[in-house]
Design a protein around this motif. Structure first.
Motif, short mmCIF file in Angstrom:
data_model
loop_
_atom_site.label_atom_id
_atom_site.label_comp_id
_atom_site.label_asym_id
_atom_site.label_seq_id
_atom_site.Cartn_x
_atom_site.Cartn_y
_atom_site.Cartn_z
N LEU A 1 0.82 -1.20 0.00
CA LEU A 1 0.00 0.00 0.00
C LEU A 1 0.86 1.26 0.00
N SER A 2 0.62 2.12 -0.97
CA SER A 2 1.34 3.39 -1.05
C SER A 2 0.87 4.33 0.05
N GLN A 3 1.62 5.39 0.27
CA GLN A 3 1.19 6.38 1.26
C GLN A 3 -0.12 7.03 0.84
N ALA A 4 -0.29 7.25 -0.46
CA ALA A 4 -1.55 7.83 -0.94
C ALA A 4 -2.72 6.90 -0.64
N ALA A 5 -2.50 5.58 -0.82
CA ALA A 5 -3.57 4.62 -0.50
C ALA A 5 -3.86 4.61 0.99
N ARG A 6 -2.82 4.66 1.81
CA ARG A 6 -3.03 4.69 3.27
C ARG A 6 -3.80 5.95 3.68
N ASN A 7 -3.49 7.06 3.05
CA ASN A 7 -4.20 8.30 3.36
C ASN A 7 -5.67 8.18 2.97
N TYR A 8 -5.93 7.56 1.83
CA TYR A 8 -7.31 7.36 1.38
C TYR A 8 -8.07 6.48 2.37
N LEU A 9 -7.46 5.39 2.81
CA LEU A 9 -8.11 4.49 3.78
C LEU A 9 -8.37 5.21 5.10
N ALA A 10 -7.41 6.01 5.55
CA ALA A 10 -7.58 6.74 6.81
C ALA A 10 -8.71 7.75 6.72
N LYS A 11 -8.78 8.45 5.60
CA LYS A 11 -9.79 9.50 5.43
C LYS A 11 -11.19 8.92 5.29
N ASN A 12 -11.32 7.83 4.54
CA ASN A 12 -12.64 7.34 4.17
C ASN A 12 -13.13 6.13 4.96
#
Length: 345
Positions: A308-319
């Motif tokens: 998981l990329s950092q962008a994907a982790r940020n997406y998961l955290a936000k949503n």
């Protein structure tokens, strides 16, 4: 990535193939008995208007009398096809094989005990995907067929978002009863993992799609009506809890989570299983998850999708995480939700 070349299934009735190389959508329906409900689902799909589409019904082992009813439902149809797979591949494997039969730009999966809410529901879903090119999938609102109320057994999102069930929001998964996927993203992500068989296959696919920079969008204005049929369903006192626990731990391992980080989740599942009388299923699921993880060998081409990329982790955290809170809060919510079931028993 791309989908494997699956053996051609046995053609039973209906059109010999898709309408051509370029059309809007394939509707896929998996069948395993439940003939009356499945025939209604087929009729609902064939009644969709304002769109070029083909209906694929993939039978996975119905009794002969039920298979005959399904065949009668598509006999002579130019817009629908009934095939029989060589065995029961489960939800994940069955959808993969049904999807591979078509060529539509959108894949709409409809449970065989569900129906479209209206004659233009499929067209709405396709337009929603086309309007936002970075969407990999549309998650439909799932309503109880008889009442039109939200089907809480099919709510796969943070509980705090339930009051927004009629609205739209980005999500990290979708619910199998009714959803639309962009074919190009489905193929690029490698489809579903056959090993999952049943449970969490949508989440597993969504993680790869999110890691590719795509979004999942819940659309409360696009709905299917779900009958929640009991026939041929996995009962919680059968194998459902086993698949739930096994697959969720396996997915964690696939995406790089270490065993220590998964132990709190695993122990919480055991407590919940004990409360609901299915402890043995959860205990068996642990070694089975480890076995699946050891057998999982992505190719060098596939491997980046499971980091998981950092962008994907940020997406998961936000949503997702932001709506659920930390792990202790989630564990507490899971256990509290189990207590009324234990009291009822």
């Amino acid at each position: 990535m791309s989908l494997p070349a699956y053996p051609q299934p046995r053609h039973i009735a209906g059109a010999a193939g898709p309408p051509g190389p370029d059309y809007d959508a394939d509707v896929i329906i998996l069948a395993l008995d439940r003939a009356e409900d499945t025939v209604a689902a087929i009729a609902s799909a064939r009644a969709q208007v304002g769109i070029d589409r083909h209906v694929w019904v993939a039978d996975q082992g119905s009794r002969p009398e039920n298979l005959a009813l399904l065949a009668a439902a598509v006999e002579g149809a130019g817009d629908a096809t009934l095939v029989q797979l060589d065995r029961n591949w489960g939800v994940a494997g069955g959808r993969n094989r049904a999807t591979a039969l078509g060529m539509g730009r959108c894949i709409f999966a409809l449970d065989n005990d569900a129906e479209f809410a209206g004659p233009d529901t499929l067209a709405q879903a396709v337009r929603a995907l086309e309007a936002e090119p970075d969407l990999a999938a549309i998650a439909c609102r799932i309503l109880i067929f008889s009442s039109g109320a939200d089907d809480l057994s099919s709510w796969g999102y943070p509980p705090g978002l339930l009051p927004r069930s009629a609205e739209c929001f980005d999500a990290v998964t979708f619910v199998g009863a009714g959803h639309a996927i962009r074919r190009s993203d489905f193929e690029a992500a490698g489809g579903y993992d056959d090993a999952l068989f049943f449970c969490w296959e949508e989440f597993d696919f969504a993680l790869r799609a999110i890691n590719m920079g795509r979004r999942i969008r819940y659309r409360g204005d696009i709905a299917v009506r779900h009958k929640v049929s009991g026939e041929r369903r996995f009962a919680w006192n059968g194998t459902r809890w086993y698949h739930f626990v096994r697959n969720r731990i396996y997915i964690g391992l696939k995406y790089g989570a270490g065993l220590p980080s998964l132990l709190p989740r695993f122990f919480a599942y055991q407590v919940k299983g004990a409360i609901n009388g299915v402890l043995s299923q959860g205990l068996r699921a642990g070694p089975a998850a480890l076995q699946l993880a050891r057998a999982f060998r992505p190719t060098p081409e596939e491997a980046p999708l499971y980091r998981l990329s950092q962008a994907a982790r940020n997406y998961l955290a936000k949503n997702d995480t932001a709506h659920r809170g930390g792990l202790p809060r989630r564990v507490r919510a899971e256990l509290l939700a189990a207590l009324p079931k234990a009291a009822a028993r």
